[in-house]
Scaffold this motif. Sequence first.
Motif, PDB file in Angstrom:
ATOM      1  N   ALA A  85       0.824  -1.067  -0.165  1.00 41.22           N
ATOM      2  CA  ALA A  85       0.189  -0.291   0.209  1.00 41.22           C
ATOM      3  C   ALA A  85       1.106   0.928  -0.461  1.00 41.22           C
ATOM      4  O   ALA A  85       0.253   2.049  -0.718  1.00 41.22           O
ATOM      5  CB  ALA A  85      -0.778   0.393   1.547  1.00 41.22           C
ATOM      6  N   GLY A  86       2.024   1.473   0.518  1.00 38.89           N
ATOM      7  CA  GLY A  86       2.835   2.362   0.687  1.00 38.89           C
ATOM      8  C   GLY A  86       3.577   2.321  -0.808  1.00 38.89           C
ATOM      9  O   GLY A  86       4.211   3.541  -1.220  1.00 38.89           O
ATOM     10  N   MET A  87       3.942   1.490  -1.332  1.00 40.63           N
ATOM     11  CA  MET A  87       4.562   2.020  -2.662  1.00 40.63           C
ATOM     12  C   MET A  87       3.418   2.556  -3.834  1.00 40.63           C
ATOM     13  O   MET A  87       4.202   3.457  -4.107  1.00 40.63           O
ATOM     14  CB  MET A  87       5.014   0.504  -3.178  1.00 40.63           C
ATOM     15  CG  MET A  87       5.744   0.562  -4.600  1.00 40.63           C
ATOM     16  SD  MET A  87       7.295   1.650  -4.776  1.00 40.63           S
ATOM     17  CE  MET A  87       8.409   1.081  -3.368  1.00 40.63           C
ATOM     18  N   ALA A  88       2.193   1.612  -3.014  1.00 46.94           N
ATOM     19  CA  ALA A  88       1.579   2.170  -4.382  1.00 46.94           C
ATOM     20  C   ALA A  88       0.730   3.647  -4.123  1.00 46.94           C
ATOM     21  O   ALA A  88       1.214   4.079  -5.400  1.00 46.94           O
ATOM     22  CB  ALA A  88      -0.106   1.290  -4.348  1.00 46.94           C
ATOM     23  N   SER A  89       0.737   3.726  -3.356  1.00 52.11           N
ATOM     24  CA  SER A  89       0.343   5.267  -2.174  1.00 52.11           C
ATOM     25  C   SER A  89       1.813   6.509  -3.171  1.00 52.11           C
ATOM     26  O   SER A  89       1.665   7.455  -3.809  1.00 52.11           O
ATOM     27  CB  SER A  89       0.977   5.482  -1.378  1.00 52.11           C
ATOM     28  OG  SER A  89       0.205   6.658  -0.310  1.00 52.11           O
ATOM     29  N   PHE A  90       2.509   5.721  -2.620  1.00 51.61           N
ATOM     30  CA  PHE A  90       4.509   6.825  -3.154  1.00 51.61           C
ATOM     31  C   PHE A  90       4.805   6.455  -4.539  1.00 51.61           C
ATOM     32  O   PHE A  90       4.649   7.312  -5.551  1.00 51.61           O
ATOM     33  CB  PHE A  90       5.402   5.952  -2.808  1.00 51.61           C
ATOM     34  CG  PHE A  90       6.904   6.338  -3.838  1.00 51.61           C
ATOM     35  CD1 PHE A  90       7.581   7.128  -3.348  1.00 51.61           C
ATOM     36  CD2 PHE A  90       7.478   6.124  -4.764  1.00 51.61           C
ATOM     37  CE1 PHE A  90       8.761   7.841  -3.254  1.00 51.61           C
ATOM     38  CE2 PHE A  90       8.549   6.756  -5.187  1.00 51.61           C
ATOM     39  CZ  PHE A  90       8.770   7.422  -4.320  1.00 51.61           C
ATOM     40  N   LEU A  91       3.546   5.661  -5.740  1.00 51.02           N
ATOM     41  CA  LEU A  91       3.953   5.510  -6.659  1.00 51.02           C
ATOM     42  C   LEU A  91       3.063   6.707  -7.681  1.00 51.02           C
ATOM     43  O   LEU A  91       2.997   7.025  -8.172  1.00 51.02           O
ATOM     44  CB  LEU A  91       3.335   4.429  -7.619  1.00 51.02           C
ATOM     45  CG  LEU A  91       4.726   3.275  -7.305  1.00 51.02           C
ATOM     46  CD1 LEU A  91       4.354   1.884  -7.830  1.00 51.02           C
ATOM     47  CD2 LEU A  91       6.249   3.587  -8.252  1.00 51.02           C
ATOM     48  N   ASP A  92       2.035   6.412  -6.945  1.00 53.86           N
ATOM     49  CA  ASP A  92       0.485   7.030  -7.082  1.00 53.86           C
ATOM     50  C   ASP A  92       0.987   8.800  -6.931  1.00 53.86           C
ATOM     51  O   ASP A  92       1.024  10.268  -7.920  1.00 53.86           O
ATOM     52  CB  ASP A  92      -0.840   7.306  -6.476  1.00 53.86           C
ATOM     53  CG  ASP A  92      -1.747   5.925  -6.922  1.00 53.86           C
ATOM     54  OD1 ASP A  92      -0.932   5.521  -8.269  1.00 53.86           O
ATOM     55  OD2 ASP A  92      -2.497   5.739  -5.651  1.00 53.86           O
ATOM     56  N   ARG A  93       1.949   9.094  -6.113  1.00 52.29           N
ATOM     57  CA  ARG A  93       1.609  10.524  -5.820  1.00 52.29           C
ATOM     58  C   ARG A  93       4.322  11.218  -6.824  1.00 52.29           C
ATOM     59  O   ARG A  93       3.222  12.149  -6.857  1.00 52.29           O
ATOM     60  CB  ARG A  93       2.433  10.723  -4.300  1.00 52.29           C
ATOM     61  CG  ARG A  93       1.948  10.933  -3.223  1.00 52.29           C
ATOM     62  CD  ARG A  93       2.446  11.193  -1.682  1.00 52.29           C
ATOM     63  NE  ARG A  93       3.064  10.490  -1.700  1.00 52.29           N
ATOM     64  CZ  ARG A  93       3.640   9.208  -1.201  1.00 52.29           C
ATOM     65  NH1 ARG A  93       2.188   8.751   0.055  1.00 52.29           N
ATOM     66  NH2 ARG A  93       5.034   8.822  -0.359  1.00 52.29           N
ATOM     67  N   ASN A  94       3.682  10.278  -7.390  1.00 51.68           N
ATOM     68  CA  ASN A  94       5.041  10.308  -8.099  1.00 51.68           C
ATOM     69  C   ASN A  94       4.412  10.180  -9.664  1.00 51.68           C
ATOM     70  O   ASN A  94       5.802   9.789 -10.658  1.00 51.68           O
ATOM     71  CB  ASN A  94       6.319   9.747  -7.705  1.00 51.68           C
ATOM     72  CG  ASN A  94       6.765  10.005  -6.727  1.00 51.68           C
ATOM     73  OD1 ASN A  94       7.173  11.565  -6.751  1.00 51.68           O
ATOM     74  ND2 ASN A  94       6.572   9.826  -5.403  1.00 51.68           N
TER      75      ASN A  94
END
Length: 80
Positions: free
Chosen positions: A16-25
Amino acid sequence: MLDHAIGPNVIKGLLAGMASFLDRNAERGWKSLADFRGLRRDFVVPHSQIKRPEQFDYRGGYEEEQEGYAAPATVAPLSS
């Protein structure tokens, strides 16, 4: 990780953290780990080259002395 009640939750949190990071970037074009892997490789240095604070001023990254850190030892001069 072997605890079936905890391990899967850790993995879910990481994903979930990686998916959120990818969405933000996403504007950078990062859609997977492979898109940014190795970008900062030029900043990797040998352990011996890491800049360290002076030994006697170092407090574990804290500005003020923290509980659990012993007071600096004083060494008395040897008498002859």
